[in-house]
Design a protein around this motif. Structure first.
Motif, PDB file in Angstrom:
ATOM      1  N   ALA A  39      13.351  10.663  -8.352  1.00  0.00           N
ATOM      2  CA  ALA A  39      14.346   9.760  -8.678  1.00  0.00           C
ATOM      3  C   ALA A  39      15.594   9.875  -7.204  1.00  0.00           C
ATOM      4  CB  ALA A  39      14.804   8.607  -9.208  1.00  0.00           C
ATOM      5  N   MET A  40      15.900  11.208  -7.764  1.00  0.00           N
ATOM      6  CA  MET A  40      16.358  11.873  -6.832  1.00  0.00           C
ATOM      7  C   MET A  40      16.265  11.680  -5.457  1.00  0.00           C
ATOM      8  SD  MET A  40      19.506  14.127  -9.134  1.00  0.00           S
ATOM      9  CE  MET A  40      20.325  15.076  -8.003  1.00  0.00           C
ATOM     10  N   GLN A  90      20.954  21.771  -9.991  1.00  0.00           N
ATOM     11  CA  GLN A  90      19.768  22.234  -8.998  1.00  0.00           C
ATOM     12  C   GLN A  90      19.107  21.061  -8.113  1.00  0.00           C
ATOM     13  OE1 GLN A  90      17.923  23.488 -12.445  1.00  0.00           O
ATOM     14  NE2 GLN A  90      19.072  25.009 -13.054  1.00  0.00           N
ATOM     15  N   LYS A  91      18.805  19.889  -8.399  1.00  0.00           N
ATOM     16  CA  LYS A  91      18.058  18.996  -7.505  1.00  0.00           C
ATOM     17  C   LYS A  91      18.698  18.997  -6.114  1.00  0.00           C
ATOM     18  CE  LYS A  91      15.063  17.400  -7.000  1.00  0.00           C
ATOM     19  NZ  LYS A  91      13.381  17.630  -6.452  1.00  0.00           N
ATOM     20  N   ASN A 134      18.433  18.965  -2.280  1.00  0.00           N
ATOM     21  CA  ASN A 134      18.117  17.862  -1.678  1.00  0.00           C
ATOM     22  C   ASN A 134      19.280  17.827  -0.908  1.00  0.00           C
ATOM     23  OD1 ASN A 134      19.411  16.583  -3.211  1.00  0.00           O
ATOM     24  ND2 ASN A 134      17.817  15.208  -3.944  1.00  0.00           N
ATOM     25  N   GLY A 135      20.723  18.553  -1.126  1.00  0.00           N
ATOM     26  CA  GLY A 135      21.377  18.342  -0.251  1.00  0.00           C
ATOM     27  C   GLY A 135      22.889  16.961  -0.409  1.00  0.00           C
ATOM     28  N   SER A 136      22.507  16.579  -1.505  1.00  0.00           N
ATOM     29  CA  SER A 136      23.001  14.836  -2.204  1.00  0.00           C
ATOM     30  C   SER A 136      24.425  16.029  -2.645  1.00  0.00           C
ATOM     31  CB  SER A 136      22.481  14.513  -2.857  1.00  0.00           C
ATOM     32  OG  SER A 136      21.665  15.167  -4.280  1.00  0.00           O
ATOM     33  N   GLY A 184      24.923  26.103  -6.850  1.00  0.00           N
ATOM     34  CA  GLY A 184      25.031  26.445  -5.433  1.00  0.00           C
ATOM     35  C   GLY A 184      25.507  24.207  -5.241  1.00  0.00           C
ATOM     36  N   ALA A 185      25.813  23.328  -6.433  1.00  0.00           N
ATOM     37  CA  ALA A 185      25.899  21.421  -5.154  1.00  0.00           C
ATOM     38  C   ALA A 185      26.946  21.831  -5.053  1.00  0.00           C
ATOM     39  CB  ALA A 185      25.282  20.495  -6.867  1.00  0.00           C
ATOM     40  N   PRO A 186      26.824  20.715  -3.972  1.00  0.00           N
ATOM     41  CA  PRO A 186      28.876  20.323  -3.669  1.00  0.00           C
ATOM     42  C   PRO A 186      28.946  19.405  -5.035  1.00  0.00           C
ATOM     43  CG  PRO A 186      26.853  19.887  -2.433  1.00  0.00           C
ATOM     44  CD  PRO A 186      25.916  20.316  -3.374  1.00  0.00           C
TER      45      PRO A 186
END
Ligand code: URP
Ligand code: ZN
Ligand code: ZN
Length: 471
Positions: free
Chosen positions: A144-145, A178-179, A183-185, A239-241
Motif C-alpha cells: 500500500a505504501m 526500509q520501504k 520508495n523515497g517517502s 536510510g529512511a528520512p
C-alpha cells in the motif's frame, strides 16, 4: 479573473520587497515593481479586482502540515469536520492543510485512504493533502505504501505509543522505514515510549492521581527523548528520512539537532502549544480545567525551559516548521476523562490561530519576518513535496496569498475570532499584534473585510510529490 494586490511588502522566505502581485485565474503571473504600467496605462484599470495592501505584508498562504479533521480517536471523533476545520483555517490565513488518513490495526490502508477522500471531497474550503497513519505494518501495508506514493501520499506516520491502538513495535517500524528508504517517502514519528508511559499511567491511577495534570506527569520528557533517539537510530539503520511530529521536550529537540549535525535526514516540527503553553499554567489548572490542554506529547514545564528551547530551535533550524496538530474536542467530549485522565481525548485545536500566534514571535523578536513565512508555509511545502505550487509568492505558483496587517490586532477567544467547532478555546484571552486581513486561495477571495467569502468544495486535493527538503 485578474486580481492585482498593490502597495504591499511581499515577503518570501528568501527576503522582502515592495511589489505588486498580479494574479490571473488560479495562479500568480507576475511580481511587479510598484506602480508598473502597461503601455503607459495603470495596471489597475486592466484587472477585475484590486486589493490595497498599503502598509501590509503580502505572504504565501499558510500550510498546516498536521491536522486531524473528524478523526476517530479515544472513543469519540475530533469535533471539526473537514468543512468547519478548513473554514477556520481560511479565517486564520491557512490555505492548505495536510490531514492524516487513519488506519487502525486490522483496517486496510487503501480502503481508509479512499474513505478519507469521501470525507473531504466537496467539503473543504481550502486545499488539502493527506499523510497516512499506519498502525500495524504488514506485507500488505508495504504494498500500500507504494500505491499511496503514486497517489500523492508521500509520508507515513508511525506511533511508538498507544499500545493496542496505533503502536508499532521496533521491527514493524524498521520494516516500514526500509520501504520508505526504497520508495523515497518520509516516515513521520510519534516519538514517545509507550510501554513506559502505560506503566506510569497505571501507577498514577493506582495512587488516585487522576487529574489532567497527571497526563503530563506520566509522559515525562525522558519518554519523548528516548523514543526520539530510538527513532533516529532506526532511521539511520535503514536510510529512511525521518520527520518527528509534535516535538515538545528540549531533550528530544537536542536529539534531532545531533542527528542533523551528523548529516542525517532528520527533521522536526513543533506546535504553537509547545511554544506558548505549559504544564504548570494550563495542564495544571485547578480541577478538571486542565483537560482543555490534554494532548500528546504533553505540555511541558516552563521552569525546565522547554518553550524557550522550542523558539531557539526554530531560529537555528534544529526544528524546521510549526504545524498545529489540530485535533479538537469539545469539553463535553473531554468529560469522558473526568476522574481518569487517561480517558480524556488527546488533542487541542489551533488551526485558525497558527499564523497569528507565530507572527507574535516576530513581534517579540523570537524569529524574523522571513523565518515566519518559512516555518509556516515555505518549509511545509518543501518538506511535503508541494514547493513551486505552494509556499512561495512567485510567477507560476498557486495564488494562495495572505495580506497581513502588522498594525492590526487579533483578540483570540470564543465569540471573538473563533470559528473552530469547539465549545472552548485553548487560546482564550490571547492578544496578538497583527491581523489576517485578506485571504486568497488559488485566486479566489476567501476572507476580506472581516467577511468569509469562501465555500465548501472550493478546496482541492493536492497530489504531493516526494520531499524536496532532503539533504
Ligand atoms: O494529542 C494529540 N496529539 N492528538 C492527535 C493524535 C496525535 O498523536 O497526533
Ligand atoms: Zn502523534
Ligand atoms: Zn497529530
Amino acid at each position: 479573473m485578474k486580481t492585482l494586490i498593490t502597495g504591499g511588502t511581499v515577503v518570501n522566505a528568501t527576503g522582502r520587497g515592495a511589489a505588486d502581485v498580479l494574479v490571473d485565474g488560479e495562479q500568480i503571473v507576475a511580481l511587479l515593481a510598484p506602480g508598473s504600467t502597461i503601455l503607459g496605462h495603470d495596471l489597475a484599470g486592466h484587472v477585475d479586482k484590486v486589493v490595497d495592501a498599503t502598509g501590509k505584508y503580502v505572504v504565501p498562504g499558510g500550510i498546516d502540515a498536521h491536522t486531524h479533521m473528524e478523526m476517530p480517536f479515544g472513543g469519540t471523533s475530533a469535533s471539526d469536520t473537514f468543512e468547519t476545520g478548513t473554514t477556520a483555517a481560511a479565517w486564520g490565513g491557512t490555505t492548505t492543510i495536510v490531514d492524516f488518513v487513519v488506519q487502525y490495526a486490522g483496517e486496510r490502508p487503501l480502503e481508509q485512504y479512499a474513505a478519507w477522500h469521501e470525507k473531504a471531497a466537496g467539503h473543504c474550503a481550502v486545499d488539502y493533502g493527506f499523510h497516512q497513519i499506519l498502525s500495524d505494518v504488514q506485507d500488505s501495508s508495504l504494498h500500500a505504501m507504494d500505491e499511496l506514493v503514486a497517489e500523492g501520499v508521500t509520508s507515513f506516520k508511525l506511533f511508538m505509543a498507544y499500545k493496542g491502538v496505533f503502536l508499532s513495535d521496533d521491527g514493524q517500524i524498521v520494516t516500514a522505514m526500509q520501504k520508505a528508504a526504497d520508495n523515497g517517502s518520509m516516515i513521520m514519528m510519534h516519538a514517545e515510549n509507550g510501554s513506559v508511559i502505560d506503566l506510569l499511567v497505571q501507577q498514577s491511577l493506582g495512587r488516585g492521581d487522576t487529574d489532567p495534570v497527571f497526563h503530563g506527569l506520566t509522559r515525562p520528557w525522558q519518554a519523548e527523548a528516548e523514543a526520539t533517539h530510538r527513532a533516529i537510530m532506526l532511521a539511520d539503520l535503514t536510510g529512511a528520512p525521518l520527520y518527528v511530529v509534535h516535538v515538545s521536550a528540549k531533550q528530544a529537540a537536542e536529539q534531532i539537532a545531533l542527528a542533523r549535525d551528523r548529516g542525517q535526514n532528520v527533521f522536526g516540527e513543533t506546535c504553537p502549544q509547545y511554544l506558548y503553553l505549559s504544564l504548570e499554567e494550563q495542564l495544571g489548572a485547578p480541577g478538571f480545567e486542565g483537560a482543555k490542554w490534554v494532548c500528546s506529547t504533553p505540555l511541558r514545564s516552563r521552569a525546565e525551559g522547554h518553550q524557550d528551547h522550542m523558539w531557539r530551535s526554530l531560529r537555528t533550524n534544529d526544528l524546521q516548521l510549526v504545524s498545529t496538530d489540530h485535533c479538537p474536542f469539545c469539553m463535553t467530549q473531554k468529560e469522558m476523562g473526568r476522574g481518569d485522565f487517561s480517558k480524556i481525548p488527546n488533542g487541542i485545536g489551533s488551526v485558525e490561530h497558527r499564523m497569528d500566534l507565530l507572527y507574535q514571535g516576530v513581534v517579540t523578536g523570537q524569529i524574523s519576518l522571513e523565518r515566519w513565512v518559512e516555518i509556516t508555509s515555505t518549509t511545509p511545502a518543501r518538506m511535503f513535496g508541494m514547493h513551486g505550487r505552494k509556499g512561495v509568492l512567485a510567477p507560476g505558483a498557486d495564488a494562495d496569498v495572505v495580506v497581513y496587517d502588522p498594525r492590526g490586532h487579533t483578540s483570540i477567544g470564543l465569540g471573538k475570532t473563533h470559528h473552530m467547532n469547539m465549545d472552548y478555546s485553548a487560546w482564550e484571552g490571547f492578544e496578538v499584534d497583527g491581523h489576517v486581513d485578506v485571504v486568497l486561495s488559488r485566486g479566489e477571495v476567501l476572507v476580506e473585510d472581516g467577511q468569509f467569502h469562501g465555500r465548501p468544495g472550493h478546496g482541492r486535493y493536492v497530489k504531493r510529490g516526494l520531499s524536496q527538503y532532503l539533504i
